[in-house]
Design a protein around this motif. Sequence first.
Motif, short mmCIF file in Angstrom:
data_model
loop_
_atom_site.label_atom_id
_atom_site.label_comp_id
_atom_site.label_asym_id
_atom_site.label_seq_id
_atom_site.Cartn_x
_atom_site.Cartn_y
_atom_site.Cartn_z
N SER A 178 0.83 -1.21 0.00
CA SER A 178 0.00 0.00 0.00
C SER A 178 0.86 1.26 0.00
O SER A 178 0.62 2.20 -0.77
CB SER A 178 -0.91 0.01 1.23
N VAL A 179 1.88 1.28 0.86
CA VAL A 179 2.76 2.46 0.95
C VAL A 179 3.51 2.68 -0.36
O VAL A 179 3.61 3.81 -0.85
CB VAL A 179 3.76 2.29 2.12
N PHE A 180 4.01 1.60 -0.96
CA PHE A 180 4.77 1.71 -2.21
C PHE A 180 3.90 2.22 -3.36
O PHE A 180 4.35 3.02 -4.17
CB PHE A 180 5.39 0.35 -2.58
N TYR A 181 2.64 1.76 -3.41
CA TYR A 181 1.73 2.24 -4.46
C TYR A 181 1.38 3.71 -4.25
O TYR A 181 1.28 4.49 -5.21
CB TYR A 181 0.46 1.39 -4.49
N ILE A 182 1.21 4.11 -3.00
CA ILE A 182 0.91 5.53 -2.71
C ILE A 182 2.08 6.42 -3.10
O ILE A 182 1.90 7.50 -3.66
CB ILE A 182 0.58 5.70 -1.20
N LEU A 183 3.31 5.95 -2.83
CA LEU A 183 4.52 6.73 -3.15
C LEU A 183 4.93 6.61 -4.62
O LEU A 183 5.86 7.30 -5.05
CB LEU A 183 5.68 6.28 -2.25
N ILE A 185 6.26 3.95 -6.13
CA ILE A 185 7.50 3.18 -6.32
C ILE A 185 7.20 1.68 -6.31
O ILE A 185 7.93 0.87 -5.74
CB ILE A 185 8.55 3.53 -5.24
N ALA A 186 6.09 1.31 -6.96
CA ALA A 186 5.66 -0.09 -6.97
C ALA A 186 6.66 -1.01 -7.67
O ALA A 186 6.63 -2.23 -7.45
CB ALA A 186 4.30 -0.20 -7.66
N SER A 187 7.54 -0.45 -8.49
CA SER A 187 8.53 -1.28 -9.19
C SER A 187 9.50 -1.96 -8.22
O SER A 187 10.12 -2.96 -8.55
CB SER A 187 9.31 -0.43 -10.20
#
Length: 351
Positions: A178-183, A185-187
Amino acid sequence: MMEQLTNKTAIIYIDIDDDLGDIGIKTPVIGEKDAFLAIQRASEYIPDDSDFNSMVVAYNLYNKLKSNNNVEIVFIAGSKKGGLDAQLNLSKELEEVIKKINPEQSILVYDSPEDAKAIPIIESKLKIIGIQRVIVEQHRGVEETYVLLGKYLKKIISEPRYSRIFLGVPGIIFLIASVFYILGIASYLLPVVLLVIGIAMLVRGFGVDDMIEKWWENSTIMVVVGILSIISLIIGIVEGYLTSQTIKGSYIFTISSEIISVLPYLTFSVIILFAGKALENALTRNMRVWHDLLKIVAIVLSYYIISGALKNIQEGIYVFQVQLLYMLSISSMILITIYIALSILEKYKFT
């Protein structure tokens, strides 16, 4: 026909995960009357459980032997927390049993590999002359299978030793995702998820969580300083990486700069461990506290000498200055002298 037992024997049913506690049975259960009442209660609440079958097996074994032998039936349990808590509680209950009925030997009855962990504990306090593992084979229909699955799901949710793995780890992964998608940086998500799963597998596989729990119970100070030490080490690694990305220069200059940036955090990580141990020894008035203090002094001196040498390298001086060599020699002699003197004093005091 079973050979007659000459010594007083305790027939012990082992429930290391304390399933009996879930249905209101207080352990240790000692004696035929209390054991019968416990089995009656278990027949109402867990008639299909292997724990109930094991209790019945232990009770039947007791009835078979009681006419010609000096035997007593006992049910003992560990803890829902598992690990060290379960072992300590089971050991405590066993001591209570030994104090009350004073058996000379025992026959063990259990139903799961987890219960088998109690065998060395019992063996350290009481002679074991027989072990019986109860294996219950059951043919279940579709509805009974759903009941069984529901039971295991309840265990996963309610028992900490299972919920940490089956709920805690997925929870961390979902939170990170969740945090990575919000920021945006999902890669980077896949390598981080693999890292979390890998750490969880290592922790569970090597019993690190049980080790930490044991440390916490034995020494809260060491757990706290251990966490601070790990945090400092992680910050040092990040600092070293950032330094390598920003410093431009020769290979030797870059490497020395990275080491200089990491060195304070690494030094602090080691110092705080020895400081925690020194504090623990001081609180218990242990004479060996001076060992830890001496190590701290040696580490601080080493830090200044190494950082000084690295700064010389950055400036193009590849041979140690006389001052650094002098400091290294003098400090080493002083530390060795102090160590010898305190060792003699310690030996003199405790002889």
